[in-house]
Design a protein around this motif. Structure first.
Motif, PDB file in Angstrom:
ATOM      1  N   LEU A 116      75.780  81.392  41.381  1.00  0.00           N
ATOM      2  CA  LEU A 116      76.129  82.247  42.511  1.00  0.00           C
ATOM      3  C   LEU A 116      76.929  81.471  43.563  1.00  0.00           C
ATOM      4  O   LEU A 116      77.904  81.989  44.123  1.00  0.00           O
ATOM      5  N   ALA A 117      76.520  80.235  43.812  1.00  0.00           N
ATOM      6  CA  ALA A 117      77.238  79.406  44.786  1.00  0.00           C
ATOM      7  C   ALA A 117      78.676  79.155  44.324  1.00  0.00           C
ATOM      8  O   ALA A 117      79.616  79.161  45.137  1.00  0.00           O
ATOM      9  N   LEU A 118      78.864  78.942  43.009  1.00  0.00           N
ATOM     10  CA  LEU A 118      80.213  78.720  42.483  1.00  0.00           C
ATOM     11  C   LEU A 118      81.074  79.971  42.614  1.00  0.00           C
ATOM     12  O   LEU A 118      82.278  79.889  42.934  1.00  0.00           O
ATOM     13  N   ILE A 119      80.468  81.149  42.369  1.00  0.00           N
ATOM     14  CA  ILE A 119      81.231  82.398  42.495  1.00  0.00           C
ATOM     15  C   ILE A 119      81.659  82.624  43.940  1.00  0.00           C
ATOM     16  O   ILE A 119      82.788  83.013  44.222  1.00  0.00           O
ATOM     17  N   VAL A 120      80.742  82.388  44.867  1.00  0.00           N
ATOM     18  CA  VAL A 120      81.058  82.561  46.288  1.00  0.00           C
ATOM     19  C   VAL A 120      82.131  81.567  46.730  1.00  0.00           C
ATOM     20  O   VAL A 120      83.054  81.907  47.476  1.00  0.00           O
ATOM     21  N   ALA A 121      82.013  80.318  46.254  1.00  0.00           N
ATOM     22  CA  ALA A 121      82.980  79.287  46.649  1.00  0.00           C
ATOM     23  C   ALA A 121      84.376  79.573  46.104  1.00  0.00           C
ATOM     24  O   ALA A 121      85.379  79.191  46.721  1.00  0.00           O
ATOM     25  N   ASN A 122      84.463  80.248  44.947  1.00  0.00           N
ATOM     26  CA  ASN A 122      85.756  80.553  44.328  1.00  0.00           C
ATOM     27  C   ASN A 122      86.008  82.060  44.310  1.00  0.00           C
ATOM     28  O   ASN A 122      86.552  82.608  43.346  1.00  0.00           O
ATOM     29  N   TYR A 123      85.615  82.724  45.370  1.00  0.00           N
ATOM     30  CA  TYR A 123      85.685  84.197  45.420  1.00  0.00           C
ATOM     31  C   TYR A 123      87.133  84.682  45.425  1.00  0.00           C
ATOM     32  O   TYR A 123      87.977  84.162  46.158  1.00  0.00           O
ATOM     33  N   THR A 124      87.387  85.698  44.575  1.00  0.00           N
ATOM     34  CA  THR A 124      88.688  86.366  44.539  1.00  0.00           C
ATOM     35  C   THR A 124      88.441  87.872  44.547  1.00  0.00           C
ATOM     36  O   THR A 124      87.297  88.327  44.579  1.00  0.00           O
ATOM     37  N   ASN A 125      89.522  88.636  44.492  1.00  0.00           N
ATOM     38  CA  ASN A 125      89.372  90.099  44.502  1.00  0.00           C
ATOM     39  C   ASN A 125      88.598  90.609  43.296  1.00  0.00           C
ATOM     40  O   ASN A 125      87.947  91.652  43.355  1.00  0.00           O
ATOM     41  N   GLY A 126      88.649  89.888  42.172  1.00  0.00           N
ATOM     42  CA  GLY A 126      87.950  90.339  40.976  1.00  0.00           C
ATOM     43  C   GLY A 126      86.552  89.789  40.830  1.00  0.00           C
ATOM     44  O   GLY A 126      85.929  89.956  39.775  1.00  0.00           O
ATOM     45  N   SER A 127      86.059  89.125  41.853  1.00  0.00           N
ATOM     46  CA  SER A 127      84.733  88.494  41.759  1.00  0.00           C
ATOM     47  C   SER A 127      83.611  89.391  42.254  1.00  0.00           C
ATOM     48  O   SER A 127      82.451  88.984  42.231  1.00  0.00           O
ATOM     49  N   GLY A 128      83.943  90.606  42.704  1.00  0.00           N
ATOM     50  CA  GLY A 128      82.916  91.473  43.268  1.00  0.00           C
ATOM     51  C   GLY A 128      81.849  91.846  42.270  1.00  0.00           C
ATOM     52  O   GLY A 128      80.638  91.737  42.537  1.00  0.00           O
ATOM     53  N   GLN A 129      82.265  92.291  41.080  1.00  0.00           N
ATOM     54  CA  GLN A 129      81.286  92.716  40.072  1.00  0.00           C
ATOM     55  C   GLN A 129      80.447  91.545  39.559  1.00  0.00           C
ATOM     56  O   GLN A 129      79.215  91.663  39.486  1.00  0.00           O
ATOM     57  N   PRO A 130      81.044  90.400  39.178  1.00  0.00           N
ATOM     58  CA  PRO A 130      80.206  89.257  38.781  1.00  0.00           C
ATOM     59  C   PRO A 130      79.245  88.823  39.877  1.00  0.00           C
ATOM     60  O   PRO A 130      78.125  88.394  39.597  1.00  0.00           O
ATOM     61  N   LEU A 131      79.667  88.967  41.143  1.00  0.00           N
ATOM     62  CA  LEU A 131      78.795  88.575  42.255  1.00  0.00           C
ATOM     63  C   LEU A 131      77.573  89.479  42.320  1.00  0.00           C
ATOM     64  O   LEU A 131      76.447  89.010  42.513  1.00  0.00           O
ATOM     65  N   LEU A 132      77.780  90.791  42.142  1.00  0.00           N
ATOM     66  CA  LEU A 132      76.655  91.731  42.155  1.00  0.00           C
ATOM     67  C   LEU A 132      75.720  91.488  40.970  1.00  0.00           C
ATOM     68  O   LEU A 132      74.481  91.542  41.107  1.00  0.00           O
ATOM     69  N   ILE A 133      76.316  91.218  39.797  1.00  0.00           N
ATOM     70  CA  ILE A 133      75.494  90.956  38.609  1.00  0.00           C
ATOM     71  C   ILE A 133      74.654  89.695  38.809  1.00  0.00           C
ATOM     72  O   ILE A 133      73.458  89.668  38.521  1.00  0.00           O
ATOM     73  N   MET A 134      75.287  88.654  39.333  1.00  0.00           N
ATOM     74  CA  MET A 134      74.567  87.399  39.540  1.00  0.00           C
ATOM     75  C   MET A 134      73.484  87.558  40.606  1.00  0.00           C
ATOM     76  O   MET A 134      72.402  86.958  40.500  1.00  0.00           O
ATOM     77  N   ALA A 135      73.747  88.362  41.627  1.00  0.00           N
ATOM     78  CA  ALA A 135      72.736  88.609  42.644  1.00  0.00           C
ATOM     79  C   ALA A 135      71.515  89.302  42.034  1.00  0.00           C
ATOM     80  O   ALA A 135      70.367  88.979  42.356  1.00  0.00           O
ATOM     81  N   GLY A 136      71.776  90.252  41.124  1.00  0.00           N
ATOM     82  CA  GLY A 136      70.660  90.913  40.444  1.00  0.00           C
ATOM     83  C   GLY A 136      69.878  89.953  39.566  1.00  0.00           C
ATOM     84  O   GLY A 136      68.638  90.009  39.511  1.00  0.00           O
ATOM     85  N   VAL A 137      70.608  89.065  38.867  1.00  0.00           N
ATOM     86  CA  VAL A 137      69.948  88.063  38.023  1.00  0.00           C
ATOM     87  C   VAL A 137      69.073  87.148  38.870  1.00  0.00           C
ATOM     88  O   VAL A 137      67.945  86.794  38.493  1.00  0.00           O
ATOM     89  N   ILE A 138      69.585  86.771  40.050  1.00  0.00           N
ATOM     90  CA  ILE A 138      68.822  85.878  40.928  1.00  0.00           C
ATOM     91  C   ILE A 138      67.554  86.562  41.418  1.00  0.00           C
ATOM     92  O   ILE A 138      66.475  85.954  41.464  1.00  0.00           O
ATOM     93  N   LEU A 139      67.656  87.829  41.795  1.00  0.00           N
ATOM     94  CA  LEU A 139      66.461  88.552  42.244  1.00  0.00           C
ATOM     95  C   LEU A 139      65.420  88.633  41.123  1.00  0.00           C
ATOM     96  O   LEU A 139      64.217  88.462  41.357  1.00  0.00           O
ATOM     97  N   PHE A 140      65.898  88.891  39.897  1.00  0.00           N
ATOM     98  CA  PHE A 140      64.971  88.988  38.765  1.00  0.00           C
ATOM     99  C   PHE A 140      64.315  87.644  38.475  1.00  0.00           C
ATOM    100  O   PHE A 140      63.094  87.560  38.283  1.00  0.00           O
ATOM    101  N   THR A 141      65.117  86.567  38.426  1.00  0.00           N
ATOM    102  CA  THR A 141      64.566  85.238  38.126  1.00  0.00           C
ATOM    103  C   THR A 141      63.644  84.758  39.259  1.00  0.00           C
ATOM    104  O   THR A 141      62.651  84.080  39.007  1.00  0.00           O
ATOM    105  N   PHE A 142      63.982  85.117  40.514  1.00  0.00           N
ATOM    106  CA  PHE A 142      63.107  84.742  41.630  1.00  0.00           C
ATOM    107  C   PHE A 142      61.740  85.405  41.477  1.00  0.00           C
ATOM    108  O   PHE A 142      60.700  84.762  41.665  1.00  0.00           O
ATOM    109  N   PHE A 143      61.755  86.687  41.145  1.00  0.00           N
ATOM    110  CA  PHE A 143      60.480  87.405  40.988  1.00  0.00           C
ATOM    111  C   PHE A 143      59.682  86.849  39.812  1.00  0.00           C
ATOM    112  O   PHE A 143      58.463  86.651  39.918  1.00  0.00           O
TER     113      PHE A 143
END
Length: 310
Positions: free
Chosen positions: A39-66
């Motif tokens: 997630l940190a790498l996606i945010v650091a290299n954010y482009t216009n096409g990074s929105g969907q991968p960012l949302l997917i990774m955020a969901g993965v992080i919430l799941f793995t955190f739980f």
């Protein structure tokens, strides 16, 4: 309820019961680092096409955190609370238990961050309220059969070998500098290298001397404490025995055995000794309580004899 278990016995149970929860929590934290890094790498290299991968990774992080953080933490918390309630209900000396359990990472005060996060139920609080009344009662000492009448503590071989190898490496580097240094190296640099070599050689000789003498460095028994620095002192003469952690500078820290006696005080650095802080705390506690219990028994017998004569 009879409080017949020693501090060491309940601590051993605590280490066993909380071993698996600690492993799961550590393992979960290591797993959680991977998606967090992505997630940190996606945010650091954010482009216009990074929105969907960012949302997917955020969901993965919430799941793995739980799954790997929240659930293991809840499991560890409940085991911690359960053991604390059992331990303080069965241990003979709750004052020493609280002190040693903190050192072992088995007890958390309510004023700490993690302590406030523990899921304590109203039923747990009610039990804690009853157990807190034990802290106002006199200490009940139950002897620990695992502690011998006398304990001799020598120098730690592991620590000694590490220091010996470190000094040997330093001497080797200083010797190389002296032998293979270019001719245009200043005289001051050669003197400094020679001084370093002599200092390391002296330290190595001291390390060898300390190990070859093989004399007892620290002795604890039912009668008192003996050290090389101040000799033997009876428990009757010893006051305020404690282990203090002090800073040695540059982030280094070390434990010191400190106590007061009639001719002064002891301040013994424990780095070289083959014993950990928790084990030494246990020995100090048991030997002190044995001596005090022996004196109490003598006083009681004297009172009984006086009463019988009357």
């Amino acid at each position: 309820m009879e409080h017949t278990l020693t501090v060491q016995e309940v601590l051993e149970q605590g280490r066993k019961q909380l071993l698996l929860p600690r492993i799961l929590l550590l393992f979960g934290a290591l797993i959680f680092i991977a998606p967090l890094t992505l997630l940190a790498l996606i945010v650091a290299n954010y482009t216009n096409g990074s929105g969907q991968p960012l949302l997917i990774m955020a969901g993965v992080i919430l799941f793995t955190f739980f799954l790997f953080i929240y659930l293991p933490f809840r499991y560890w918390s409940r085991k911690m609370i359960s053991w604390n309630l059992w331990a303080f209900a069965h241990c003979s000396d709750v004052h020493q238990l609280r002190k040693d359990a903190k050192l072992a990472g088995l007890y958390l005060d309510n004023d700490t961050l993690i302590g406030r996060m523990l899921p304590i139920t109203p039923a747990d609080r009610a039990i804690w309220k009853e157990l807190n009344e034990r802290f106002a009662q006199p200490v009940q000492f139950v002897d620990d059969p695992g502690v011998p009448a006398k304990t001799t503590i020598g120098i730690s071989w592991r620590h000694w070998l590490f220091n010996f190898a470190f000094q040997l490496l330093g001497m080797g580097l200083a010797t190389i500098v002296l032998i293979y240094a270019p001719k245009d190296v200043s005289l001051l640099a050669r003197i400094l290298a020679g001084g370093l070599l002599l200092a390391l050689a002296y330290t190595m000789i001291t390390l060898i001397r300390d190990m070859l003498i093989k004399r007892p460095e620290l002795i604890l028994d039912d009668e008192g404490i003996q050290t090389v620095q101040s000799g033997f002192h009876s428990w009757k003469d010893i006051k305020n025995e404690r282990i203090v952690e002090r800073s040695l500078g540059k982030g280094a820290r070390s434990d010191f055995l400190c106590y007061d006696h009639s001719s002064g005080s002891e301040d013994l650095k424990l780095t070289l000794y083959a014993i950990g802080r928790i084990e030494l705390e246990r020995l100090l506690y048991v030997y002190r309580r044995r001596y005090d219990s022996h004196l109490t028994a003598i006083d009681n017998n004297t009172d009984q004899m006086r009463t019988a004569k009357k």
